[in-house]
Design an enzyme around this catalytic site. Structure first.
Site, PDB file in Angstrom:
ATOM      1  N   PRO A   1      48.251  29.053  47.858  1.00 30.32           N
ATOM      2  CA  PRO A   1      46.883  29.493  47.584  1.00 30.32           C
ATOM      3  C   PRO A   1      45.936  29.231  48.747  1.00 30.32           C
ATOM      4  CG  PRO A   1      47.370  27.450  46.455  1.00 30.32           C
ATOM      5  CD  PRO A   1      48.652  27.921  47.045  1.00 30.32           C
TER       6      PRO A   1
ATOM      7  N   ASN B   1      45.849  21.651  33.303  1.00 29.71           N
ATOM      8  CA  ASN B   1      45.722  20.556  34.271  1.00 29.71           C
ATOM      9  C   ASN B   1      44.481  19.703  34.006  1.00 29.71           C
ATOM     10  OD1 ASN B   1      46.384  19.052  36.556  1.00 29.71           O
ATOM     11  ND2 ASN B   1      45.109  20.348  37.892  1.00 29.71           N
TER      12      ASN B   1
ATOM     13  N   ASP C   1      43.568  14.227  32.485  1.00 30.75           N
ATOM     14  CA  ASP C   1      42.915  12.908  32.630  1.00 30.75           C
ATOM     15  C   ASP C   1      41.397  13.014  32.478  1.00 30.75           C
ATOM     16  OD1 ASP C   1      43.493  14.368  35.125  1.00 30.75           O
ATOM     17  OD2 ASP C   1      42.283  12.804  36.090  1.00 30.75           O
TER      18      ASP C   1
ATOM     19  N   GLY D   1      37.624  89.405  44.262  1.00 29.76           N
ATOM     20  CA  GLY D   1      38.871  90.087  43.926  1.00 29.76           C
ATOM     21  C   GLY D   1      39.703  89.402  42.864  1.00 29.76           C
TER      22      GLY D   1
ATOM     23  N   SER E   1      34.194  80.264  37.777  1.00 32.86           N
ATOM     24  CA  SER E   1      34.322  78.799  37.644  1.00 32.86           C
ATOM     25  C   SER E   1      33.902  78.063  38.923  1.00 32.86           C
ATOM     26  CB  SER E   1      35.735  78.400  37.221  1.00 32.86           C
ATOM     27  OG  SER E   1      36.727  79.095  37.943  1.00 32.86           O
TER      28      SER E   1
END
Ligand SMILES: Nc1nc2c(ncn2[C@@H]2O[C@H](COP(=O)(O)OP(=O)(O)O)[C@@H](O)[C@H]2O)c(=O)[nH]1
Lengths: 315, 632
Positions: B94, B147, B150, B464, B533
């Site tokens: 990490p 973790n 404690d 066309g 369109s």
């Protein structure tokens, strides 16, 4: 062919010249190992990578140092292509090869039917052209890092420019040295051969960077996942012929020595070893604490030497 | 030689919210498994004491990485540790910035993951995000380390709460942790050693430690039990053999097997498995890189996917996927990119984004974005040009995942879900009909001798479209192909007679045309539409409508320059537009958005109608063709 090298300066130190007129090749006994199941997966992945490289790049070449990894690459190539080797091999000859390695080279060209290109940076050795001012480059005149740069990296750049290759299939392994931990299978290099290891393309799920801009090239690192030990186990499993120098010879001081890694003779030292079989080498590796290149002076010359060479484009 | 050395190293990735203790846990694992160089810990402790600093286990990892970078003593392979059972390698430790990119590159090859959640903070953003990425990457062997126990007085309630919350989260993404372990990385509780020489502060937990759990994980199994998937990587003709090379991704094959090659329905029988310097071989299985020959000559190339006839893959040009994107630029709807799935490589585009997911909440991001950005995770519909052979990721992970390119580089990845398998076995006799179930598209196509499709012509008034459409219809008809034109004449007067020319009505007009065209194509007809369109968005919508129904959609730009169209002006409309008699006339007083990547452009300004039609026919016949072997 003269196969008596006893007078050659490469053998003036501890490591003795080979027995005259014995071919410099070792045919390992093919042994099926009980602990080699993982080699099948490594082999399949390497063949897959080699085939990907061959498919995607039009002009491709496989650098070949004649060492153990290089010979495994030839073997995998032949497996990938039904016995054929569909691209040229390249030997960057520094002119400081051990003479028995050159003999091995001649033998291998014939044995595998190689299309071998031998490249020497002639100008550097002779002190001509771009080197006219500096004079000849060699271990007697120049520091080892510079020699390696000029006779290997620059030689490679020259031959790449001559041939316009867009990919090189190499035998880099991740375990070789720390800078290689973050390598990719397909690793793009810039025109100046630079490797931008801080900003590498993502690579996962077996999809790679399979094209490059003109002038750039890609290194295809087909042995990335292998360890030194895997290489030896595979050589043994397959019975791949390799140079004699990997096996122990009785040195001039009465101890036995072998080479773990082969390089230029002025800067390559053997390691003390009893290993005269592949089993012996594998056994030895299980207990060794030193790194593979420990015998190479070039790596110690400067701290971070490898990293510098790497960033500049050395293999 | 010891047995440990003989085992493959298991690849483990450590993930979790920043500061939840990844480095500390890794340092502690190294320490407790005695995987550090001799004297390292004492040296670090002395250094800390001299500086009056408290010793931290995370320093051990930092020191290892530092030395690695400095290249002094430590070999890369030292970022591995060993338990009594086997060696492990930690991928991508990490602490770097380009997190997603590196995590994915590293974690995609991980066999297992340790995900940390600090008990005192509970589930945080990255706890969720990383969990979600693990699920996308298909990593199923996950242990959650709760973790810093404690800091919460080793209270079981706190642990139980994390277990409940995170289990619920994982369930939403179809994941399950193999185990939750309450840990104090700093003190070593439940990390690797059971006996730390102090009383157990968590007598209520008697389950496995972190390393116990890692030891239960397995290296990846090859997918031998699944149906055969053999993507063709290349075809070699170095000698008189024609070798089809590739790696078997799943299943197994043997000499004599009949293979079907997707896309398409060509079949061939395996004649041999070619080997070099190895004993003769008559069968091969998942994981092997092989080369085979076939008994007859077939035109097969890279990208074909071989399978057995039963359990063939899905074949489609449109599918839904969960994707993550880490490209340098955004990926917009309709933007052309390349998709790679095994050895297939096709042009692709996102046709719609269902939702962009915040991986930490699993909520859809608000707003309607037309693109995915770096670090996004999204659910999308993708269309490829041509047909793709694949599996749903939950059926076969290797064939259900793909990457999208960002320029030359991999820019993102995705997994496919929800595709429908169709029965691709060849009917043996002309008289067999299934009594149950629907008539499949394949059956319709086989009956007609061609596939249905939507051929969408777009272009300015006077370019066309109608002329080309009519000539095309005639040609197709003469070739025995079912075809029909939808145009203003037959749509405006009936189906859409309640629509005018307002912007909303224009949109609705096109939508209805697209829906009808899709139905006709589904019924096996080559439906040709001839509408101006003018808007990109509308045409994309039309494509999505077709695509989601599994219908092929081909956009054809009938492209003549405005000047020419205005010159022709067959109905005198341009003249009226110029005088203002007609408002919002496309090309004059309203925009025409030309297609960015149409399948075909026919330049009707400088070629004859016959040439244009021929151009379309060449393209179309290839694609609507049904292989001759595939007959009812
Ligand atoms: N009290 C306590 N602190 C811890 C424990 N694990 C980690 N820490 C502390 O949490 C902080 C962040 O830890 P670190 O391992 O650097 O987190 P990372 O960002 O996930 O790598 C450091 O100050 C650690 O000392 C633990 O089990 N108990």
């Amino acid at each position: 062919m003269n196969l008596d090298f006893r007078e050659h300066p490469a053998y003036a130190k501890l490591y003795p010249a080979p027995v005259p007129n014995v071919p410099p090749v070792f045919f390992p006994e093919t042994i099926a190992r009980g602990d080699a199941a993982h080699l099948d997966a490594l082999e399949a992945q390497s063949i897959f990578l080699i085939r990907e490289a061959f498919h995607h790049f039009k002009k491709i070449c496989m650098p070949w140092s004649m060492g153990k990894d290089s010979n495994v690459l030839i073997w995998l190539t032949r497996k990938a292509f039904g016995g054929h080797i569909p691209y040229p091999l390249l030997h960057i000859d520094t002119t400081y090869e051990f003479p028995e390695m050159i003999a091995y080279r001649d033998w291998a060209v014939e044995y595998h039917g190689l299309n071998l290109i031998v490249k020497i940076n002639e100008d550097a050795r002779a002190g001509r052209g771009a080197y006219a001012e500096r004079g000849p480059i060699g271990y007697d005149t120049t520091d080892p890092v510079t020699v390696t740069h000029e006779l290997k990296t620059v030689a490679l750049q020259q031959v790449m420019a001559e041939n316009q290759w867009d990919a090189l299939i190499t035998g880099i392994r991740r375990d070789e040295d720390p800078t290689r931990a973050k390598e990719r299978y397909f690793s793009p290099r810039t025109k100046d051969f630079e490797w931008d290891y801080k900003d590498q393309p993502p690579e996962f799920w077996n999809q790679f960077t399979t094209s490059c801009a003109p002038g750039e090239h890609v290194r295809v690192q087909a042995l990335l996942d292998w360890t030194e030990r895997d290489i030896w186990m595979y050589i043994q499993k397959e019975g791949i012929p390799i140079p004699q120098m990997y096996f122990a010879r009785k040195g001039k001081d009465g101890n036995k020595y072998r080479f773990r890694s082969l390089g230029c003779w002025p800067i390559s030292g053997p390691v003390e070893s009893e290993a005269d079989t592949i089993d012996g080498i594998i056994e030895e590796l299980a207990n060794t604490k030193t790194s593979e290149r420990a015998g190479r002076a070039q790596d110690h010359h400067e701290r971070n030497a490898m990293q510098k060479l790497r960033a500049k484009g050395f293999m | 030689m010891t047995s440990i050395d003989q085992t493959r190293r298991l690849r483990v990735v450590f993930v979790g919210h920043v500061d939840h203790g990844k480095s500390t846990l890794i340092g502690r694992i190294f320490y407790d498994t005695k995987s550090l160089p001799d004297g390292k810990v004492e040296q670090m402790q002395a250094a800390c004491a001299a500086e009056n600093m408290e010793f931290e286990y995370s320093f051990l990892l930092d020191a290892l990485l530092e030395e690695q970078a400095q290249n002094i003593t430590i070999d890369t392979t030292q970022i591995q540790f060993k338990t009594a059972k086997r060696p492990y390698v930690i991928i991508d430790a990490p602490g770097h910035k380009e997190f997603l990119k590196n995590m994915i590159t590293g974690a995609a090859s991980a066999d297992a993951a340790v995900l940390l959640i600090a008990a005192n903070e509970g589930i945080r953003e990255q706890s969720r995000r990383h969990g979600y990425l693990l699920s996308l990457l298909g990593i199923k062997q996950v242990v959650v380390a709760v973790n810093k126990m404690d800091l919460v007085d080793y209270k079981q309630e706190v642990f139980d709460q994390v277990v409940r919350d995170y289990t619920a989260f994982l369930k939403e993404i179809g994941m399950e942790a193999r185990q939750f372990v309450p840990v104090s990385a700093r003190n070593g509780t439940n990390v690797a050693l059971r006996d730390l020489g102090v009383p157990n502060p968590m007598p209520w937990y008697s389950g496995p430690t972190i390393t116990d759990m890692l030891d239960t994980f397995e290296p990846p199994k090859s997918l031998t039990e699944l149906p055969l998937r053999f993507p063709i990587q290349d075809v070699y003709r170095f000698d008189d053999r024609r070798i089809f090379a590739g790696r078997i991704e799943a299943g197994s094959l043997k000499v004599g097997d009949t293979l079907i090659f997707s896309p398409g329905s060509k079949t061939g029988v395996i004649k041999s498995i070619e080997v070099w310097n190895a004993p003769e071989k008559t069968s091969a299985k998942a994981g092997e890189s092989v080369g085979i020959t076939l008994t007859e000559q077939l035109f097969i190339e890279r990208g074909h996917l071989a399978s057995h006839q039963t359990d063939a893959p899905i074949e489609s040009n449109c599918f839904k996927a969960r994707v993550f994107w880490m490209g340098k630029s955004n990926l917009a709807i309709g933007q052309r990119t390349k998709l790679k799935l095994t050895t297939q490589e096709l042009d692709a585009e996102i046709v719609s984004i269902e939702r962009i997911i915040d991986a930490s909440t699993l909520e859809a991001l608000p707003g309607d974005r037309g693109y995915i950005a770096r670090n996004d995770v999204a659910e999308v519909t993708i269309q490829v040009r041509g047909a793709l052979a694949f599996d749903n990721a939950d059926r076969n992970a290797l064939l259900g995942r793909f990457v999208l390119l960002d320029g030359r580089q991999v820019g993102g990845g995705g997994i496919i879900f929800g595709g429908t398998y169709s029965d691709r076995t060849q009917p043996k006799s002309a008289n067999i009909f299934w009594s149950e179930g629907n008539v499949t598209p394949e059956q319709r196509y086989a009956r007609n001798g061609h596939k249905g499709a939507v051929v969408w012509l777009t272009g300015l008034s006077g370019s066309g479209k109608s002329t080309v459409a009519r000539a095309l219809e005639r040609e197709l008809f003469n070739l025995g192909i079912q075809t029909y034109i939808l145009d203003g004449d037959n749509i405006r007067h009936g189906l859409n007679s309640n629509l005018g020319f307002s912007p909303e009505d224009r949109v609705e007009n096109i939508r209805r045309v697209a829906e009808v065209a899709k139905l006709m194509a589904g019924a096996g007809v080559v439906a040709i539409t001839a509408f101006i369109s003018p808007y990109q968005a509308d045409r994309r919508k039309a494509r999505t409508i077709a695509c989601e129904a599994g219908v092929d959609f081909y956009e054809i730009h009938v492209a003549a320059p405005l000047e020419i169209c205005e010159q022709r002006d067959p109905k005198g409309l341009y003249k009226k537009a110029r005088t203002g008699e007609i408002k919002e006339f496309t090309g004059i007083s309203a925009p025409y958005e030309a297609p960015e990547s149409p399948e075909i452009t026919v330049a009707t300004g400088n070629q004859s109608v016959a040439e244009s039609v021929a151009q379309i026919l060449v393209f179309l016949r290839q694609r609507i063709k049904v292989d001759a072997e595939f007959e009812i």
